[in-house]
Design an enzyme around this catalytic site. Structure first.
Site, mmCIF file in Angstrom:
data_model
loop_
_atom_site.group_PDB
_atom_site.id
_atom_site.type_symbol
_atom_site.label_atom_id
_atom_site.label_comp_id
_atom_site.label_asym_id
_atom_site.label_seq_id
_atom_site.Cartn_x
_atom_site.Cartn_y
_atom_site.Cartn_z
ATOM 1 N N ARG A 46 0.803 -1.046 -0.094
ATOM 2 C CA ARG A 46 0.062 0.211 0.032
ATOM 3 C C ARG A 46 1.031 1.191 0.085
ATOM 4 O O ARG A 46 0.533 2.263 -0.400
ATOM 5 C CB ARG A 46 -0.809 -0.024 1.180
ATOM 6 C CG ARG A 46 -1.967 1.312 1.454
ATOM 7 C CD ARG A 46 -2.907 1.267 2.084
ATOM 8 N NE ARG A 46 -3.120 0.231 3.363
ATOM 9 C CZ ARG A 46 -2.345 0.575 4.417
ATOM 10 N NH1 ARG A 46 -1.855 1.664 4.783
ATOM 11 N NH2 ARG A 46 -2.286 -0.538 5.425
ATOM 12 N N TYR A 98 -16.886 17.903 -13.906
ATOM 13 C CA TYR A 98 -17.307 16.593 -14.032
ATOM 14 C C TYR A 98 -18.239 16.270 -12.674
ATOM 15 O O TYR A 98 -17.968 16.605 -11.590
ATOM 16 C CB TYR A 98 -16.171 15.704 -13.761
ATOM 17 C CG TYR A 98 -16.702 14.260 -13.682
ATOM 18 C CD1 TYR A 98 -17.333 13.422 -14.589
ATOM 19 C CD2 TYR A 98 -15.940 13.606 -12.581
ATOM 20 C CE1 TYR A 98 -17.707 12.332 -14.193
ATOM 21 C CE2 TYR A 98 -16.512 12.111 -12.086
ATOM 22 C CZ TYR A 98 -17.178 11.692 -13.181
ATOM 23 O OH TYR A 98 -17.602 10.078 -13.045
ATOM 24 N N ASP A 170 -7.765 19.894 -12.844
ATOM 25 C CA ASP A 170 -7.950 18.508 -13.449
ATOM 26 C C ASP A 170 -7.774 18.896 -14.962
ATOM 27 O O ASP A 170 -8.401 19.514 -15.658
ATOM 28 C CB ASP A 170 -9.643 18.430 -13.237
ATOM 29 C CG ASP A 170 -10.259 17.151 -13.742
ATOM 30 O OD1 ASP A 170 -9.525 16.489 -14.720
ATOM 31 O OD2 ASP A 170 -11.032 16.766 -13.293
ATOM 32 N N LYS A 195 -8.789 8.104 -18.738
ATOM 33 C CA LYS A 195 -8.838 8.621 -19.888
ATOM 34 C C LYS A 195 -7.829 8.458 -20.824
ATOM 35 O O LYS A 195 -7.449 7.714 -21.077
ATOM 36 C CB LYS A 195 -9.531 9.925 -19.777
ATOM 37 C CG LYS A 195 -10.525 9.896 -18.516
ATOM 38 C CD LYS A 195 -11.997 9.200 -18.833
ATOM 39 C CE LYS A 195 -12.876 8.954 -17.782
ATOM 40 N NZ LYS A 195 -13.300 9.620 -16.742
HETATM 41 C C1 LIG Z 1 -12.938 15.705 -16.090
HETATM 42 C C2 LIG Z 1 -12.851 14.467 -15.065
HETATM 43 N N1 LIG Z 1 -12.257 14.335 -13.996
HETATM 44 C C3 LIG Z 1 -12.445 13.250 -13.051
HETATM 45 C C4 LIG Z 1 -13.051 12.143 -13.529
HETATM 46 C C5 LIG Z 1 -13.062 11.172 -12.382
HETATM 47 O O1 LIG Z 1 -12.198 9.945 -12.832
HETATM 48 P P1 LIG Z 1 -12.441 8.417 -12.658
HETATM 49 O O2 LIG Z 1 -13.553 8.050 -13.146
HETATM 50 O O3 LIG Z 1 -11.166 7.929 -12.879
HETATM 51 O O4 LIG Z 1 -12.485 8.346 -11.028
HETATM 52 C C6 LIG Z 1 -13.638 12.082 -14.557
HETATM 53 C C7 LIG Z 1 -14.332 10.936 -14.933
HETATM 54 O O5 LIG Z 1 -15.175 10.924 -16.030
HETATM 55 C C8 LIG Z 1 -13.560 13.308 -15.543
HETATM 56 O O6 LIG Z 1 -14.232 13.280 -16.811
#
Ligand SMILES: Cc1ncc(COP(=O)(O)O)c(C=O)c1O
Length: 379
Positions: A46, A98, A170, A195
């Protein structure tokens, strides 16, 4: 090293015991120690894992940062950043983010006494209005999911620095190939690695990259204490994905531009949200801080009914109807009922996310086939 070379070589050293060119998948939970406190730098998986370490070094290098930390999802990486805060602290974040990030902030962290202000980060004046002595973090997405709004990372970082406020970007939609927020003054870059970094729709993962060693220690402490770490197999998949990020992104951008222009010229389409249009309100900033405009876009239909949107969403054959984005295959998504369903309807509509908005993650197939697919779906 230029970024394309770093994407191939960062974090990769041949395995000392065999010469294996790819980092092995260290599928272990613990490490045998010679004596209490005497070990090879690895105690328990971990806290440390060699496959994860190689990936974290690669992630840091490709975001021009000193330190990388990998998490079991993008949301887990976001969760770690908010755990830097204390009750009473305030966060300024975009009003077009998101849905899962919004849910984490409103449904999990608000009850621990952290206050979130959802603001149009396109206007610096807006940000200044909300800053007070409790403001500890500005959280931003650019381009935003799903409305493709752009905010000026350097200008926001400049205001924040003067008041000791952390800025976390982000960077999921842009990927490190298109934008490097640390170079523009941000303190932390976050990715849903799921992604573009993973790139093949086969892994859930997140990461944080930063330069400040003290911040790294705090976030590493949260990572190992809260335990949202990715498994070694997932780290291996992302190490492999990263090696082709630049080649994939070039095609995502090319196809994204072709489809954005095609949609804009389609008489049945009302509005196309894509920051590469010269009349997009964020175009000048996008051009300044990004190397290209990416493969994400959203659009609405002239006959703006849910029925019509549903017809398109269920008629594409190459664009699969699914959540997520950034994989090699094209996806079509309905934010209001899928990725952004956790945002209350009034909030969504107020910020321009209508019920009939359709989002595309344009993949790296042949653009002519993608256009043909949209043509038959839109009718
Ligand atoms: C812009 C953005 N940030 C964060 C996330 C969250 O990521 P995860 O689905 O890997 O937890 C997403 C998921 O779609 C996203 O599109």
């Amino acid at each position: 090293m230029k970024l394309a070379t770093k994407l191939i070589h960062a974090g990769a050293t041949p395995d000392p015991s065999t010469g294996a060119i790819m980092t092995p998948i260290f599928q272990t939970s613990t490490y045998v120690q010679e004596a209490p406190g005497k070990n090879k730098g690895y105690e328990y998986a971990r806290s440390q894992n060699p496959t994860r370490k190689a990936l974290e070094e690669a992630l840091a290098a490709i975001e021009n940062g000193k330190f990388g930390l990998a998490f079991s999802s993008g949301v887990a990486a976001t969760d770690a950043v908010i755990k830097l805060l204390m009750p009473g602290d305030e966060v300024i974040c975009g009003n077009d983010i998101y849905g899962g990030t919004y849910r984490l902030f409103t449904k999990i962290f608000e009850k621990f006494g952290i206050k979130f202000h959802y603001v149009d980060l396109g206007s610096i004046d807006n940000i200044n209005t909300f800053i007070n002595s409790n403001t500890k973090l500005i959280w931003l997405e650019t381009p935003t999911n799903p409305l493709m709004n752009i905010c000026d990372i350097a200008a926001i970082a400049n205001i924040a620095r003067k008041q000791n406020i952390l800025v976390c970007v982000d960077n999921t939609f842009a990927s490190p190939w298109l934008q490097n927020p640390l170079d523009l003054g941000a303190d932390i870059v976050m990715h849903s690695v799921t992604k573009y970094l993973g790139g093949h729709s086969d892994v859930i993962q997140g990461c944080l990259v930063m330069n400040d060693p003290e911040l790294r220690e705090k976030l590493y402490f949260i990572q190992k204490s809260c335990g949202a770490v990715p498994g070694p197999m997932d780290c291996f998949l992302v190490l492999r994905g990263i090696k082709t990020l630049h080649v994939r992104m070039q095609r995502h951008c090319e196809n994204g531009a072709t489809i954005a222009h095609w949609l804009r010229n389609n008489p049945k389409v009302a509005k196309v949200y894509w920051p590469g249009f010269e009349d997009h309100p964020g175009y000048a900033i996008a051009k300044k801080q990004m190397r290209d405009f990416g493969g994400m876009l959203s659009f609405t239909l002239k006959d703006d009914s849910m029925e019509n949107a549903n017809q398109v969403l269920s008629s594409t054959k190459l664009f699969s109807l699914a959540e997520s984005l950034g994989g090699v295959e094209s996806l079509i998504n309905h934010p209001a009922s899928m990725t952004h369903a956790s945002i209350p309807k009034e909030e969504r509509i107020k910020n321009g996310l209508t019920d009939s908005l359709i989002r595309l993650s344009v993949g790296i197939e042949d653009a002519a086939d993608l256009i043909e697919d949209l043509r038959q779906a839109i009718g």
